[in-house]
Write an enzyme that holds these catalytic residues in place. Structure first.
Site, PDB file in Angstrom:
ATOM      1  N   ASP A 125       0.843  -1.190   0.000  1.00 37.91           N
ATOM      2  CA  ASP A 125       0.000   0.000   0.000  1.00 37.91           C
ATOM      3  C   ASP A 125       0.877   1.238   0.000  1.00 37.91           C
ATOM      4  O   ASP A 125       2.022   1.213   0.462  1.00 37.91           O
ATOM      5  CB  ASP A 125      -0.988  -0.002   1.164  1.00 37.91           C
ATOM      6  CG  ASP A 125      -0.418  -0.597   2.445  1.00 37.91           C
ATOM      7  OD1 ASP A 125       0.803  -0.847   2.505  1.00 37.91           O
ATOM      8  OD2 ASP A 125      -1.186  -0.833   3.382  1.00 37.91           O
ATOM      9  N   GLU A 159      -5.759   3.548   3.574  1.00 40.76           N
ATOM     10  CA  GLU A 159      -6.273   4.218   4.767  1.00 40.76           C
ATOM     11  C   GLU A 159      -7.670   4.792   4.543  1.00 40.76           C
ATOM     12  O   GLU A 159      -8.308   5.261   5.460  1.00 40.76           O
ATOM     13  CB  GLU A 159      -5.320   5.339   5.197  1.00 40.76           C
ATOM     14  CG  GLU A 159      -3.928   4.876   5.580  1.00 40.76           C
ATOM     15  CD  GLU A 159      -3.889   4.046   6.846  1.00 40.76           C
ATOM     16  OE1 GLU A 159      -4.913   4.000   7.564  1.00 40.76           O
ATOM     17  OE2 GLU A 159      -2.848   3.439   7.121  1.00 40.76           O
TER      18      GLU A 159
END
Length: 375
Positions: free
Chosen positions: A70, A129
């Protein structure tokens, strides 16, 4: 081939430029620039929004093994005083995604020079997120064309020392959902409360009621959490508030419990509407599926690490943290593990400072495992 120190520098470069989900333009450009400096003969790169798909063609491919990293940061003002602190005001790589990217680039660098038999797919995923990049990436033509047979990922763990990893078969991370509740009543002068419908009172009452959801609706042998982390409402001290907003999060260890919790929240909100003569709107925002590790693959990986490295392998408990990598594991067999990074401060903290020596630990471990799996 780069040295461990060069991957530390890459991590520091990325640490300076944290960006929120689907705004990772500088990050994507940095990753592309580095990847384009590598030999391109067996490398394919495809852009998706601010993310990337990177394929290393195997010598005699029988399957495709994927690794996800990520790439987004968090809206946190950094307070580490490091010489490579964030250059983006109010933003920080406070969850270690700079580590995740540096590790992935290290793996690509090594494996593009000395390929394995099977194809490798590296997924640089934006918006972990929020609002979530894993689920839409799974639906892309690029992913469908290069659909993997297995997928793995790691997450830094400040609480574990460098040289350790931690994971478990089955449930690792919880089901998560954001929770936003907006209340609208009738404002007015503080001296005439009988002419108003006070949303500060309504919000406080609702928060108290929400604390009964877990204790009276979820099986005591199961686990769930509702946290209201923020309340806003009103304008000044002598005006009764017409509006109020609750912001929080829901965590459960099963999808079934998530449904139960949300149904009960919705009932309580309807009761608040009736009892306080107001209007209420619920928004669940980003929702992440549980991270559920494939039992056989996880067990194999743990045994491989124990038998072929000096790394200490810990069988950890499940955690109430959330990760949208769970959507990938829902569709593709695989696993996630914690990487020990030994920081005094934890994830999402403004002073998070993981030990950079963990980068080489991860690259060495995962490269060995991929060569074992891809032979």
């Amino acid at each position: 081939m780069n040295t461990a120190n060069q991957y530390i520098q890459i991590r520091r470069d990325l640490h300076k430029i944290p960006e929120v989900g689907f705004q990772e333009f500088k990050t994507q450009a940095y990753l592309l620039s580095y990847l384009q400096s590598l030999p391109q003969e067996h490398l394919e790169i495809k852009k998706w929004k601010t993310g990337l798909f990177v394929k290393i063609k195997g010598m005699m491919p029988d399957k495709t093994i994927a690794y996800r990293a990520d790439i987004d940061g968090l809206p946190i003002t950094e307070n580490t005083n490091l010489p490579f602190s964030s250059e983006h005001e109010g933003m920080m790589h406070a969850c270690g995604h700079d580590f995740h990217m540096a590790i992935a680039l290290g793996l690509i660098s090594n494996l593009v020079h000395e390929r394995i038999n099977d194809d490798l797919l590296f997924i640089f995923q934006p918006a972990e997120e929020g609002p979530g990049g894993a689920e839409p990436m799974l639906q892309t033509d690029e992913m469908k064309e290069w659909w993997p047979d297995m997928v793995l990922a790691l997450h830094i763990a400040p609480e574990y020392p460098v040289g350790t990893i931690a994971t478990r078969e089955g449930l690792l991370f919880a089901n998560t959902s954001e929770l936003f509740i907006d209340l609208k009543g009738k404002g007015g002068h503080a001296a005439y409360p009988h002419q108003t419908n006070d949303m500060i009172i309504a919000a406080c009452s609702l928060v108290s009621q929400l604390q009964t959801v877990i204790s009276r609706n979820v099986d005591p042998l199961d686990s769930a959490v509702i946290t209201i982390g923020k309340i806003t409402g009103g304008t000044v001290q002598n005006i009764i508030a017409e509006n109020a907003r609750l912001e929080g999060t829901i965590r459960t260890l099963s999808p079934e419990s998530m449904k139960i919790v949300k149904n009960r929240i919705e009932s309580l909100v309807k009761g608040t509407e009736a009892g306080f003569q107001c209007e209420a709107v619920i928004d669940y925002g980003s929702m992440y599926h549980q991270v559920y590790n494939h039992s056989a693959l996880t067990s194999e990986f743990m045994k491989f690490a124990e038998n072929n490295t000096d790394i200490e392998v810990i069988e950890c408990r499940e955690a109430m943290t959330g990760e949208d990598f769970g959507y990938m594991l829902k569709e593709v067999p695989g696993f996630m593990f914690w990487l020990g990074t030994n920081s005094e401060y934890g994830l999402h903290h403004a002073k998070l400072n993981p030990s950079e020596s963990a980068i080489d630990v991860a690259i060495t471990l995962i490269e060995k495992y991929l060569r074992y799996k891809g032979v």
